[in-house]
Design a protein around this motif. Structure first.
Motif, PDB file in Angstrom:
ATOM      1  N   TYR A  57       6.817 -29.417  -7.869  1.00 17.05           N
ATOM      2  CA  TYR A  57       6.897 -28.791  -9.184  1.00 17.05           C
ATOM      3  C   TYR A  57       7.802 -29.608 -10.107  1.00 17.05           C
ATOM      4  O   TYR A  57       7.458 -29.863 -11.244  1.00 17.05           O
ATOM      5  CB  TYR A  57       7.424 -27.350  -9.078  1.00 17.05           C
ATOM      6  N   VAL A  58       8.943 -30.032  -9.585  1.00 19.43           N
ATOM      7  CA  VAL A  58       9.887 -30.821 -10.391  1.00 19.43           C
ATOM      8  C   VAL A  58       9.232 -32.124 -10.842  1.00 19.43           C
ATOM      9  O   VAL A  58       9.325 -32.507 -12.002  1.00 19.43           O
ATOM     10  CB  VAL A  58      11.198 -31.090  -9.606  1.00 19.43           C
ATOM     11  N   GLU A  59       8.524 -32.812  -9.951  1.00 20.29           N
ATOM     12  CA  GLU A  59       7.862 -34.061 -10.320  1.00 20.29           C
ATOM     13  C   GLU A  59       6.795 -33.822 -11.391  1.00 20.29           C
ATOM     14  O   GLU A  59       6.667 -34.593 -12.326  1.00 20.29           O
ATOM     15  CB  GLU A  59       7.247 -34.744  -9.086  1.00 20.29           C
ATOM     16  N   GLU A  60       6.027 -32.737 -11.249  1.00 22.91           N
ATOM     17  CA  GLU A  60       5.019 -32.418 -12.267  1.00 22.91           C
ATOM     18  C   GLU A  60       5.680 -32.111 -13.601  1.00 22.91           C
ATOM     19  O   GLU A  60       5.210 -32.531 -14.651  1.00 22.91           O
ATOM     20  CB  GLU A  60       4.166 -31.221 -11.814  1.00 22.91           C
ATOM     21  N   TYR A  61       6.789 -31.391 -13.556  1.00 25.03           N
ATOM     22  CA  TYR A  61       7.506 -31.052 -14.783  1.00 25.03           C
ATOM     23  C   TYR A  61       7.981 -32.330 -15.481  1.00 25.03           C
ATOM     24  O   TYR A  61       7.803 -32.506 -16.673  1.00 25.03           O
ATOM     25  CB  TYR A  61       8.700 -30.140 -14.478  1.00 25.03           C
ATOM     26  N   LYS A  62       8.556 -33.246 -14.717  1.00 29.69           N
ATOM     27  CA  LYS A  62       9.052 -34.506 -15.290  1.00 29.69           C
ATOM     28  C   LYS A  62       7.911 -35.311 -15.906  1.00 29.69           C
ATOM     29  O   LYS A  62       8.072 -35.901 -16.965  1.00 29.69           O
ATOM     30  CB  LYS A  62       9.763 -35.344 -14.227  1.00 29.69           C
ATOM     31  N   ALA A  63       6.764 -35.328 -15.241  1.00 31.31           N
ATOM     32  CA  ALA A  63       5.625 -36.086 -15.757  1.00 31.31           C
ATOM     33  C   ALA A  63       5.132 -35.496 -17.081  1.00 31.31           C
ATOM     34  O   ALA A  63       4.686 -36.220 -17.960  1.00 31.31           O
ATOM     35  CB  ALA A  63       4.504 -36.115 -14.731  1.00 31.31           C
ATOM     36  N   ASP A  64       5.238 -34.178 -17.217  1.00 41.60           N
ATOM     37  CA  ASP A  64       4.831 -33.523 -18.467  1.00 41.60           C
ATOM     38  C   ASP A  64       5.888 -33.663 -19.563  1.00 41.60           C
ATOM     39  O   ASP A  64       5.602 -33.452 -20.733  1.00 41.60           O
ATOM     40  CB  ASP A  64       4.567 -32.025 -18.230  1.00 41.60           C
TER      41      ASP A  64
END
Length: 85
Positions: free
Chosen positions: A15-22
């Motif tokens: 989730y954190v990685e997806e958040y950072k990518a967004d």
């Protein structure tokens, strides 16, 4: 720890990685603390990024590889998480 706890931790990481990518971090304006959240970037490299951009702002994300300690392997982990805009 139970298997369930491990599963929850790995979900949070994704989730954190997806958040950072967004929400990519702007390497021209981010604080040392913000840069330090990027994978493979500790306080020392974060300081080098800030020092580099104060004399020469980044015009494209690949320019981060001009900073000592950031090569192609580290850039590959960062490219989805950073921006210059």
């Amino acid at each position: 720890s139970s298997p369930l706890e491990i599963y929850n931790v790995s979900n949070n990481v994704n989730y954190v990685e997806e958040y950072k990518a967004d929400n990519p971090i702007n390497i021209n304006t981010a604080s040392i603390k913000e840069l330090d959240t990027l994978p493979g970037i500790g306080p020392a490299i974060a300081r080098r990024i800030v020092e580099h951009r104060s004399s020469q702002p980044f015009t494209k994300i690949e320019d981060i590889m001009l900073v000592k300690g950031i090569g192609e392997k580290k850039f590959a982990k960062l490219k989805e998480l950073i921006t210059v805009e």
